[in-house]
Design an enzyme around this catalytic site. Structure first.
Site, PDB file in Angstrom:
ATOM      1  N   ASP A   1     -36.547  28.963  -2.655  1.00 45.90           N
ATOM      2  CA  ASP A   1     -35.662  28.212  -3.760  1.00 45.90           C
ATOM      3  C   ASP A   1     -34.495  27.446  -2.792  1.00 45.90           C
ATOM      4  O   ASP A   1     -33.656  28.178  -2.164  1.00 45.90           O
ATOM      5  CB  ASP A   1     -34.921  29.475  -4.302  1.00 45.90           C
ATOM      6  CG  ASP A   1     -34.151  29.091  -5.317  1.00 45.90           C
ATOM      7  OD1 ASP A   1     -34.192  28.043  -5.945  1.00 45.90           O
ATOM      8  OD2 ASP A   1     -33.023  29.692  -5.514  1.00 45.90           O
TER       9      ASP A   1
ATOM     10  N   ASP B   1     -34.423  21.072  -7.315  1.00 48.44           N
ATOM     11  CA  ASP B   1     -34.248  22.647  -7.362  1.00 48.44           C
ATOM     12  C   ASP B   1     -35.626  23.192  -7.320  1.00 48.44           C
ATOM     13  O   ASP B   1     -36.518  23.210  -8.347  1.00 48.44           O
ATOM     14  CB  ASP B   1     -33.492  23.049  -8.314  1.00 48.44           C
ATOM     15  CG  ASP B   1     -33.278  24.696  -8.175  1.00 48.44           C
ATOM     16  OD1 ASP B   1     -33.789  25.024  -7.297  1.00 48.44           O
ATOM     17  OD2 ASP B   1     -32.956  25.247  -9.087  1.00 48.44           O
TER      18      ASP B   1
END
Length: 644
Positions: free
Chosen positions: A107, A303
């Protein structure tokens, strides 16, 4: 699909009331600030999670002076395709001595790496056993200091993370040896990570063990390795394509291909990884939009923890209308879930390679005039209920002016986050084949980006294991920690997607194993069939399985003794590997009994000498390392800037 406040509250209510929505809306995990749009109907029993973005300031200028012009090793790691089922990709990380393995969500919107701790009473059942600090000879909790938030006794550093969908993680900060796998040039390094003692919400129910934070900040695993001067200030991710999966992650520098497209990334503009997007073209036609539409709030953010793409209202409406205009003559149909007004089309066929004959290409034009061309798989997802139908994986970002680009946009794209030079590179390639290419020496000829068709074994990642020699027990024996095998089924992925859980149960029964031991690692299209990679872990809390058990499992597969339901057709064992784990010596196996006896005698002696109170007090103090963290104790939560 308009993420209004009512829509978001409805989504949150759905999370509280059900976890069994089984249509492929991709698990839109979202870590962008202010973006609370989620899609909870996924091909899995787990629901969606929204990751936070948070910035820990650091002295970036001094870091760059350390990196200039020097080629350092990198860590090459496999990515496992969980995007279709869970909405995220995971990699494997080993922590401790001897190493303990964890499956972590990669992430770029999170800064802390954390795993469940052994003493956690409020942690779910995940893919791997919890981290056992007492079994690692190199672990220690980080002592309280001026640079961290401390527990109530001001003895240890703690962390707390809160998420927009009301899940949370908290625990102590620990330090230990972290290993990146046996294909990594980078040797194991000491690093700080979170040892969880409490998790709630989707964090509690997710299959993955924890999070690998790749964002900017002093606790980020990337920043820690850069500060140690062991890697260059860069990392790369390469996500597999639709129905293919697999991929790779590289921590450290990578020589960019000659035709890699770059966009400027301004760390001063936003703490998140952003790019300078100026234009969108559909079928070669520029959308009539001001360049400033992509520059609102945090700008255009990349992202890896988000599944889909989210555009500001004006950009979304223009994009949607342009795509619909190009698809005149194709029937528009309802989406897979009536709760959402997805934009879907039928009649495109089931082959991904044929999508470009129906759907237009999309170009992203950056501030430097360089252009990244997106194929249909970069903005579509399969309709779960109608074969040959696809839906837009691009949505309106509510009233938030931020543009958020999730994993779908970079399918089959090598993305290099060059933090040293403040730019992000994109290279269209077949990510499921990239892993084999990365094993070539640096002197190899440049890699061609021409082939987009995966071969039959592209998604089969090499067996990964802790760096260094295999660990043996006192008698030199090696024990088996996990079995990895690949089987080929003669049915296609479309027919298989909704029956993965049933197939998992069938395989576990035929292997005489518990369903919790058998996990699907990834799967790829193999002609008219499907190639699936599985893992079998030790039962319960065991850290290894006997040679007899492992031999029996492999024999059943190799001799075609596994009988699957008729709907799955026939299977063939393609390959198998075992991962070794240290087998305990007699002393290790009987530690509890031996130490129990010693402590019993010690307690009797202390009690007789009036020392019972002192011993008991010492035990209470030792437990504070892993006690649950109370927000009232002063933990500073990491939240989205405008949480739901």
């Amino acid at each position: 699909m308009t993420p209004t406040l009512y829509h978001c509250l409805l989504s949150f209510f759905l999370v509280l009331t059900t976890t069994t929505h089984l249509t492929p809306h991709g698990g839109a995990t979202t870590s962008s600030a202010n973006v609370v749009e989620t899609s909870y109907y996924v091909n899995t029993i787990s629901t969606t999670m929204i990751f936070p973005l948070y910035h820990y300031p650091h002295k970036n200028s001094s870091r760059r002076l350390l990196q200039s012009g020097k080629r350092l090793p990198n860590a090459r790691m496999t990515l496992h395709d969980d995007l279709l089922r869970n909405g995220y990709y995971t990699t494997r990380l080993w922590i401790g001595t001897p190493p303990q393995m964890f499956a972590l969500i990669v992430d770029t919107g999170s800064t802390v790496t954390y795993v469940p701790c052994a003493t956690c009473q409020q942690c779910g059942r995940h893919q791997d056993p919890k981290f056992q600090p007492d079994e690692s000879s190199t672990y220690h909790a980080v002592k309280c200091n001026v640079d961290c938030t401390c527990d109530s006794e001001r003895e240890y550093c703690i962390y707390e993370r809160q998420y927009a969908e009301m899940s949370s993680s908290s625990g102590v900060l620990g330090e230990d040896i972290v290993s990146f796998g046996n294909l990594s040039e980078l040797v194991p390094q000491r690093a700080v990570f979170g040892c969880e003692n409490m998790e709630t919400g989707d964090l509690y129910s997710q299959h993955a063990d924890g999070i690998m934070g790749l964002g900017r900040g002093d606790l980020s695993i990337v920043d820690q390795l850069v500060d140690k001067k062991v890697i260059n200030d860069s990392f790369s991710l390469c996500y597999g394509g639709m129905d293919v999966g697999g991929g790779a992650m590289i921590l450290g520098g990578l020589s960019p291909p000659a035709d890699m497209v770059f966009a400027k990334s301004d760390p001063g503009r936003s703490p998140y990884y952003n790019i300078e997007l100026k234009e969108l073209h559909v079928a070669g036609k520029m959308l009539s939009l001001s360049p400033q539409v992509f520059n609102g709030k945090h700008g255009t953010v990349l992202d890896s923890g988000t599944t889909y793409a989210y555009l500001p209202e004006a950009a979304f409406l223009a994009f949607k209308d342009a795509v619909i205009e190009e698809l005149q003559g194709h029937k528009q149909i309802p989406g897979p879930d009536p709760n959402y007004h997805d934009i879907c089309f039928s009649g495109a066929g089931s082959e991904v390679s044929e999508l470009s004959k129906t759907f237009p290409t999309v170009d992203m034009v950056f501030g430097n005039k360089q252009k990244l061309t997106l194929s249909p798989e970069n903005y579509l997802f399969r309709h779960a209920k109608e074969s040959g139908a696809y839906c837009l994986g691009v949505f309106q970002n509510g009233k938030d002016p931020t543009t958020l680009l999730g994993g779908i946009v970079v399918r089959n794209t090598l993305v290099t986050y060059d933090r040293e030079k403040d730019k992000i590179g994109f290279w269209k390639t077949n990510c499921s084949e990239l892993w084999q290419r990365l094993q070539l020496s640096d002197a190899s000829p440049p890699i061609s980006a021409g082939s987009e068709k995966p071969n039959s074994t592209a998604g089969i990642s090499p067996t990964v294991a802790p760096s260094g020699p295999a660990v043996t027990n006192a008698s030199g024996e090696k024990s088996i920690g996990r079995i990895i095998f690949s089987i080929s089924l003669n049915i296609n992925i479309t027919s298989l997607e909704l029956h993965i859980s049933e197939l998992t149960d069938a395989i576990s029964k035929e292997l005489d194993a518990k369903a919790s031991q058998v996990h699907l690692v990834n799967f790829i299209s193999d002609g008219n069939g499907t190639l699936l990679k599985w893992s079998v872990s030790p039962a319960g809390s065991a850290s290894y399985m006997s040679n007899a058990t492992a031999t029996d499992i492999i024999a059943r597969l190799a001799e075609q003794k596994v009988h699957l339901p008729e709907k799955f057709g026939s299977y063939k064992l393609v390959e198998w590997n075992v991962e070794l784990t240290p087998k305990r010596t007699w002393w290790q196996q009987h530690t509890v009994v031996v130490l129990g006896s010693v402590f019993a005698m010690l307690v009797l002696g202390l009690f007789a000498c009036g020392g019972w109170y002192a011993w008991r007090r010492h035990q209470q103090q030792s437990l504070t390392s892993y006690k649950p963290v109370d927000a009232a104790d002063g933990a500073a939560p990491e939240q989205e800037l405008q949480p739901l």
